[in-house]
Design a protein around this motif. Structure first.
Motif, PDB file in Angstrom:
ATOM      1  N   ILE A  71      12.188  16.764  22.460  1.00 11.27           N
ATOM      2  CA  ILE A  71      13.127  15.827  23.057  1.00 11.27           C
ATOM      3  C   ILE A  71      13.619  14.826  22.015  1.00 11.27           C
ATOM      4  O   ILE A  71      14.806  14.566  21.891  1.00 11.27           O
ATOM      5  N   VAL A  72      12.710  14.255  21.267  1.00  8.20           N
ATOM      6  CA  VAL A  72      13.078  13.175  20.349  1.00  8.20           C
ATOM      7  C   VAL A  72      13.081  13.618  18.900  1.00  8.20           C
ATOM      8  O   VAL A  72      13.423  12.847  18.017  1.00  8.20           O
ATOM      9  N   GLY A  73      12.693  14.863  18.635  1.00  9.66           N
ATOM     10  CA  GLY A  73      12.714  15.359  17.263  1.00  9.66           C
ATOM     11  C   GLY A  73      11.471  14.957  16.497  1.00  9.66           C
ATOM     12  O   GLY A  73      10.630  14.181  16.944  1.00  9.66           O
ATOM     13  N   GLY A  74      11.321  15.538  15.314  1.00 11.40           N
ATOM     14  CA  GLY A  74      10.204  15.173  14.452  1.00 11.40           C
ATOM     15  C   GLY A  74       8.870  15.521  15.062  1.00 11.40           C
ATOM     16  O   GLY A  74       8.633  16.652  15.467  1.00 11.40           O
ATOM     17  N   ASN A  75       7.984  14.546  15.157  1.00 14.38           N
ATOM     18  CA  ASN A  75       6.618  14.763  15.623  1.00 14.38           C
ATOM     19  C   ASN A  75       6.343  14.130  16.978  1.00 14.38           C
ATOM     20  O   ASN A  75       5.259  13.632  17.233  1.00 14.38           O
ATOM     21  N   GLY A  76       7.329  14.129  17.847  1.00 15.04           N
ATOM     22  CA  GLY A  76       7.140  13.535  19.164  1.00 15.04           C
ATOM     23  C   GLY A  76       7.525  12.065  19.160  1.00 15.04           C
ATOM     24  O   GLY A  76       8.242  11.576  18.296  1.00 15.04           O
ATOM     25  N   ILE A  77       7.050  11.335  20.158  1.00 12.37           N
ATOM     26  CA  ILE A  77       7.340   9.898  20.227  1.00 12.37           C
ATOM     27  C   ILE A  77       6.620   9.203  19.078  1.00 12.37           C
ATOM     28  O   ILE A  77       5.405   9.336  18.937  1.00 12.37           O
ATOM     29  N   PRO A  78       7.329   8.443  18.245  1.00 11.54           N
ATOM     30  CA  PRO A  78       6.656   7.742  17.144  1.00 11.54           C
ATOM     31  C   PRO A  78       5.613   6.760  17.674  1.00 11.54           C
ATOM     32  O   PRO A  78       5.887   5.989  18.598  1.00 11.54           O
ATOM     33  N   VAL A  79       4.415   6.820  17.111  1.00 15.14           N
ATOM     34  CA  VAL A  79       3.335   5.896  17.467  1.00 15.14           C
ATOM     35  C   VAL A  79       2.888   5.185  16.198  1.00 15.14           C
ATOM     36  O   VAL A  79       2.470   5.831  15.234  1.00 15.14           O
ATOM     37  N   VAL A  80       2.993   3.869  16.197  1.00 13.36           N
ATOM     38  CA  VAL A  80       2.687   3.048  15.016  1.00 13.36           C
ATOM     39  C   VAL A  80       1.408   2.258  15.281  1.00 13.36           C
ATOM     40  O   VAL A  80       1.293   1.574  16.303  1.00 13.36           O
ATOM     41  N   PHE A  81       0.435   2.339  14.367  1.00 14.03           N
ATOM     42  CA  PHE A  81      -0.837   1.622  14.499  1.00 14.03           C
ATOM     43  C   PHE A  81      -0.796   0.290  13.748  1.00 14.03           C
ATOM     44  O   PHE A  81      -0.192   0.188  12.678  1.00 14.03           O
ATOM     45  N   ARG A  82      -1.463  -0.695  14.345  1.00 13.54           N
ATOM     46  CA  ARG A  82      -1.741  -1.961  13.661  1.00 13.54           C
ATOM     47  C   ARG A  82      -3.196  -2.312  13.928  1.00 13.54           C
ATOM     48  O   ARG A  82      -3.560  -2.740  15.017  1.00 13.54           O
ATOM     49  N   SER A  83      -4.054  -2.104  12.911  1.00 16.15           N
ATOM     50  CA  SER A  83      -5.466  -2.418  13.024  1.00 16.15           C
ATOM     51  C   SER A  83      -6.025  -2.857  11.679  1.00 16.15           C
ATOM     52  O   SER A  83      -6.637  -3.923  11.568  1.00 16.15           O
ATOM     53  N   ALA A  84      -5.809  -2.044  10.667  1.00 17.63           N
ATOM     54  CA  ALA A  84      -6.340  -2.350   9.336  1.00 17.63           C
ATOM     55  C   ALA A  84      -5.630  -3.561   8.731  1.00 17.63           C
ATOM     56  O   ALA A  84      -4.419  -3.725   8.866  1.00 17.63           O
ATOM     57  N   CYS A  85      -6.420  -4.407   8.085  1.00 18.30           N
ATOM     58  CA  CYS A  85      -5.880  -5.612   7.448  1.00 18.30           C
ATOM     59  C   CYS A  85      -5.706  -5.366   5.945  1.00 18.30           C
ATOM     60  O   CYS A  85      -6.494  -4.651   5.318  1.00 18.30           O
ATOM     61  N   LEU A  86      -4.695  -5.967   5.394  1.00 18.66           N
ATOM     62  CA  LEU A  86      -4.490  -5.900   3.957  1.00 18.66           C
ATOM     63  C   LEU A  86      -5.572  -6.716   3.242  1.00 18.66           C
ATOM     64  O   LEU A  86      -6.149  -7.648   3.826  1.00 18.66           O
ATOM     65  N   PRO A  87      -5.894  -6.376   1.988  1.00 17.03           N
ATOM     66  CA  PRO A  87      -6.898  -7.159   1.236  1.00 17.03           C
ATOM     67  C   PRO A  87      -6.553  -8.645   1.221  1.00 17.03           C
ATOM     68  O   PRO A  87      -5.422  -9.026   0.929  1.00 17.03           O
ATOM     69  N   GLY A  88      -7.536  -9.464   1.557  1.00 18.74           N
ATOM     70  CA  GLY A  88      -7.335 -10.904   1.557  1.00 18.74           C
ATOM     71  C   GLY A  88      -6.675 -11.449   2.808  1.00 18.74           C
ATOM     72  O   GLY A  88      -6.502 -12.662   2.939  1.00 18.74           O
ATOM     73  N   ALA A  89      -6.304 -10.559   3.761  1.00 20.40           N
ATOM     74  CA  ALA A  89      -5.659 -11.006   5.002  1.00 20.40           C
ATOM     75  C   ALA A  89      -6.583 -10.752   6.181  1.00 20.40           C
ATOM     76  O   ALA A  89      -7.387  -9.820   6.181  1.00 20.40           O
ATOM     77  N   GLY A  90      -6.481 -11.604   7.196  1.00 26.40           N
ATOM     78  CA  GLY A  90      -7.344 -11.478   8.366  1.00 26.40           C
ATOM     79  C   GLY A  90      -6.729 -10.669   9.486  1.00 26.40           C
ATOM     80  O   GLY A  90      -7.399 -10.362  10.478  1.00 26.40           O
ATOM     81  N   THR A  91      -5.441 -10.326   9.359  1.00 33.07           N
ATOM     82  CA  THR A  91      -4.738  -9.553  10.383  1.00 33.07           C
ATOM     83  C   THR A  91      -3.858  -8.504   9.707  1.00 33.07           C
ATOM     84  O   THR A  91      -3.603  -8.580   8.501  1.00 33.07           O
ATOM     85  N   PRO A  92      -3.380  -7.523  10.472  1.00 32.55           N
ATOM     86  CA  PRO A  92      -2.493  -6.505   9.887  1.00 32.55           C
ATOM     87  C   PRO A  92      -1.133  -7.097   9.520  1.00 32.55           C
ATOM     88  O   PRO A  92      -0.819  -8.242   9.846  1.00 32.55           O
ATOM     89  N   ILE A  93      -0.312  -6.273   8.858  1.00 31.11           N
ATOM     90  CA  ILE A  93       1.053  -6.713   8.572  1.00 31.11           C
ATOM     91  C   ILE A  93       1.787  -6.869   9.905  1.00 31.11           C
ATOM     92  O   ILE A  93       1.462  -6.198  10.892  1.00 31.11           O
ATOM     93  N   PRO A  94       2.771  -7.754   9.970  1.00 28.99           N
ATOM     94  CA  PRO A  94       3.474  -7.992  11.243  1.00 28.99           C
ATOM     95  C   PRO A  94       4.168  -6.734  11.752  1.00 28.99           C
ATOM     96  O   PRO A  94       4.549  -5.858  10.979  1.00 28.99           O
ATOM     97  N   LEU A  95       4.321  -6.672  13.048  1.00 29.65           N
ATOM     98  CA  LEU A  95       5.067  -5.581  13.662  1.00 29.65           C
ATOM     99  C   LEU A  95       6.558  -5.778  13.444  1.00 29.65           C
ATOM    100  O   LEU A  95       7.072  -6.901  13.464  1.00 29.65           O
TER     101      LEU A  95
END
Length: 409
Positions: free
Chosen positions: A46-70
């Motif tokens: 229906i939407v092409g590619g690999n289905g509905i895109p699903v984006v994760f936010r869990s892992a934090c960058l080094p030195g940061a307490g939260t993931p990169i912004p959505l």
């Protein structure tokens, strides 16, 4: 193919974001399950590619307490799922991170429902630590093990995504001011069944009860829902056209005139349709137009809740596929230089029978020589193509990717 068409398809219409704290084992399990579900093959075409895109936010960058912004402008519409547990709410920076997403969604929602936030409370008490205005899904109050809760979560989210895309499709076709009343309208389910089998009525009643207990759907149940004074045939056919249908296939179903009429009407209007197979002995003449759609076997006890949940869940997926297809192809349909019909499932003989009513001669002043019938991938098998071409040699039948690649004579 023109560049404008490619640009329209380059940006996904709908994206799902999933946010959870990296220390949450259950959060990761839920996120992985949602990823696997919404990137399944049924959505890829229906939407092409690999289905509905699903984006994760869990892992934090080094030195940061939260993931990169959505990034909430990476699609036309998006749903952000936040998995709330003690790991997340015990960290102030994570609470602030979620509140920032909530504020972004609230800003977008002032003009419509293109961005939605769906908090999931997986532990009791965590909502007391999160001050966000969006209503949460209460995993912590559902019954069953984690596997059963994941299945319920998938269905609940699928239904909410259906509401989102239905509203946004209506806005694409006729933009209006934000209207929460339109968003809150329930997706209606038409229960097509034969009353000449006790089992048919029993299953329909069981599905209707489960619908009311669970997903907030609305159901149409023949004589019980026809207002006094109105002709029953007119009401029935109207509801078929505006509903998703479950056809409860019992032994006498194919022999009943109105069951056959309901199937033909559903196919004519391309409504989402699932067949719930409950043949107990034999169907003397299986109705040929019940094919080309998902079939769910109800098993030896067709009123079991788990089998009914599979039927309802599969129907919701068909509804979501339908809205995804219509949203994703809206701009193409609006600007296409050739005459084309976009249908949400692979074509069949009954699809060809509907062409005159879609493109009457007096509207265009020509016949159907330049007509293209476009459907979701994958392409039809060779034998199916040959059959349809024999019946309608003047109609070009192409999957979306075939059409995009220029496969038009």
């Amino acid at each position: 193919m023109a560049d404008s068409v490619d640009e329209d398809l380059a940006l996904p219409f709908f994206v799902v974001h999933v946010v959870w704290h990296p220390e949450s084992v259950l959060g990761k399990m839920i996120a992985d399950a949602l990823m696997q579900h919404f990137r399944r093959d049924i959505y890829k075409n229906i939407v092409g590619g690999n289905g509905i895109p699903v984006v994760f936010r869990s892992a934090c960058l080094p030195g940061a307490g939260t993931p990169i912004p959505l990034t909430l402008d990476d699609s036309e519409a998006s749903a952000t799922i936040v998995i709330l547990d003690e790991h997340l709410v015990s960290h102030v920076e994570w609470v602030d991170y979620i509140k920032h997403i909530s504020a972004q969604v609230e800003e977008f929602s002032r003009s419509g429902f293109k961005r939605m936030l769906f908090p999931i409370s997986i532990q009791k008490g965590v909502l007391n630590s999160m001050s966000v205005p969006q209503q949460a899904l209460r995993w912590d109050s559902w019954v069953g093990d984690d596997s059963a809760k994941v299945q319920q979560l998938r269905s609940e989210l699928t239904y909410e995504f259906c509401r989102m895309l239905r509203y946004n499709l209506a806005q694409l076709e006729a933009p209006t001011e934000r209207n929460i009343g339109e968003y809150l309208k329930k997706v209606q389910v038409f229960l097509s069944h034969s009353k000449h089998d006790d089992e048919g009525t029993e299953i329909a009643n069981a599905i209707r009860l489960r619908i009311y207990q669970g997903h907030g759907l609305a159901s149409f149940f023949d004589v019980h829902d026809i207002p006094a004074g109105l002709p029953f045939d007119e009401v029935l056919l109207h509801h078929v056209r505006v509903s998703a249908m479950v056809a409860i296939h019992t032994d006498s179903y194919s022999s009943r005139e109105w069951c056959r009429k309901e199937i033909i009407e559903a196919k004519t209007w391309n409504v989402p349709l699932v067949v719930a197979n409950s043949i107990s002995t034999v169907d003397e003449r299986s109705f040929p137009y019940m094919g080309n759609v998902p079939l769910v076997r109800l098993g030896h006890d067709p009123t079991k809740v788990d089998r009914i949940d599979i039927v309802v869940g599969r129907l919701l997926e068909e509804v979501l596929k339908d809205y995804l297809w219509k949203c994703q192809t809206h701009e193409i349909r609006a600007t296409l230089p050739v005459r084309a019909i976009f249908i949400p499932r692979p074509p069949e003989l009954i699809s060809l029978s509907c062409i005159p009513s879609v493109f009457p001669e007096d509207r265009h002043g020509t016949d159907s020589e330049d007509l293209v019938l476009i459907y979701p991938d994958p392409p039809l098998s060779t034998e199916e193509e040959r059959l349809l071409s024999r019946v309608a040699p003047h109609v070009q039948i192409r999957s979306l990717n075939e059409w995009k690649a220029g496969a038009i004579r």
